[in-house]
Enzyme design. Sequence first.
Site, short mmCIF file in Angstrom:
data_model
loop_
_atom_site.label_atom_id
_atom_site.label_comp_id
_atom_site.label_asym_id
_atom_site.label_seq_id
_atom_site.Cartn_x
_atom_site.Cartn_y
_atom_site.Cartn_z
N TRP A 160 0.82 -1.22 0.00
CA TRP A 160 0.00 0.00 0.00
C TRP A 160 0.84 1.26 0.00
CZ3 TRP A 160 -0.41 3.59 4.09
CH2 TRP A 160 0.28 3.26 5.26
N PHE A 196 -8.21 -0.27 2.03
CA PHE A 196 -8.03 0.65 3.14
C PHE A 196 -6.61 1.21 3.13
CE2 PHE A 196 -5.96 -2.92 5.14
CZ PHE A 196 -5.04 -2.35 6.00
N CYS A 197 -5.63 0.44 2.60
CA CYS A 197 -4.25 0.92 2.54
C CYS A 197 -4.13 2.10 1.57
CB CYS A 197 -3.32 -0.21 2.10
SG CYS A 197 -3.23 -1.58 3.26
N ASP A 198 -4.82 1.99 0.42
CA ASP A 198 -4.80 3.09 -0.54
C ASP A 198 -5.44 4.34 0.06
OD1 ASP A 198 -3.64 1.48 -2.51
OD2 ASP A 198 -5.60 0.73 -3.14
#
Length: 400
Positions: free
Chosen positions: A16, A33-35
């Site tokens: 990410w 969610f990492c992006d």
Amino acid sequence: MQTSNITNHERNDSSWMSTVKSTTEVSWNKLSFCDILLKIITFGIYSPHETLAEKHSEKKLMDSFSPSLSQDKMDGEFAHANIDGISIRLCLNKGICSVFYLDGDKIQSTQLSSKEYNNLLSSLPPKQFNLGKVHTITAPVSGNFKTHKPAPEVIETAINCCTSIIPNDDYFHVKDTDFNSVWHDIYRDIRASDSNSTKIYFNNIEIPLKLIADLINELGINEFIDSKKELQMLSYNQVNKIINSNFPQQDLCFQTEKLLFTSLFQDPAFISALTSAFWQSLHITSSSVEHIYAQIMSENIENRLNFMPEQRVINNCGHIIKINAVVPKNDTAISASGGRAYEVSSSILPSHITCNGVGINKIETSYLVHAGTLPSSEGLRNAIPPESRQVSFAIISPDV
């Protein structure tokens, strides 16, 4: 932003921490969610780059973080979350913020820059996160002054603590010439104020913004108007058409307002007072203040955690214009022409973040418009010399 692999294995380039551009074509609801977290530390939730949908997704993710208990404070941990089965820890050690997270079967550590850390911190939910004594706080730019200088010369000071109600670069920029931009200034402000960010009052009676928009349209003020044009006063029939289109004709409750506005809209001095109030009114396009926006978010971060998210929106501005009829000192005619003079106060009130919480920057210009002043750049320039315009700038902060 520096990334290291705790297990000393080679970092996976598809993690990410790979760059996610703000112009990504990926549908927002399909981002991991990492992006999303990467976007948060890059821009911050309240960045003008973000749409409402993006801010909603970012806020939902950041609401997952909870304050860490004292016994869990490994490596200065102050917040933690478990998202999609992945554990994330936020740590502050010796003034440096790091994000610890799982990437496959490896633990990764990402060290944030000062800007990224402040973007992350300002995006946390309104909970009490203990950041320890190492956290330093820089006071916002502040000051009080009055000057007879024209508005363009105080813009540099004003921009330090304000953003703009002008949403993009489609509107006209502030000019350096005296009153040559006045028609473009009122046109861009009224066009940009569809969210009711501009309020106009006469003798404490609010004039509907739709009524003003119809008035300037009837006066011929548009994006193509010649800056040197002298406005032609409207006839009674023209004014009456505007009034009747904004007020129910049979409703007696509005009779006083209808009579008042019918009189005002035929007075050249009032038209001069109204239009001049928008002249170089310290509005700046949002793209020109993005770096100032980031600076404010970086420098003022302590107590913002105690406020609800809607109170932390920095780009929340208002343009307040107050026009008051000058009361004559005796019972004689107000002027030889039967007209009246007007006192004008024009203020821009952008909310902002300070170390004391949410405050207001007040940037105010006040002056007198004499009876008979003609609504033209030359007429305004002759009637309202620079020394009559007092520009004051101040920060008003609430008690905490």
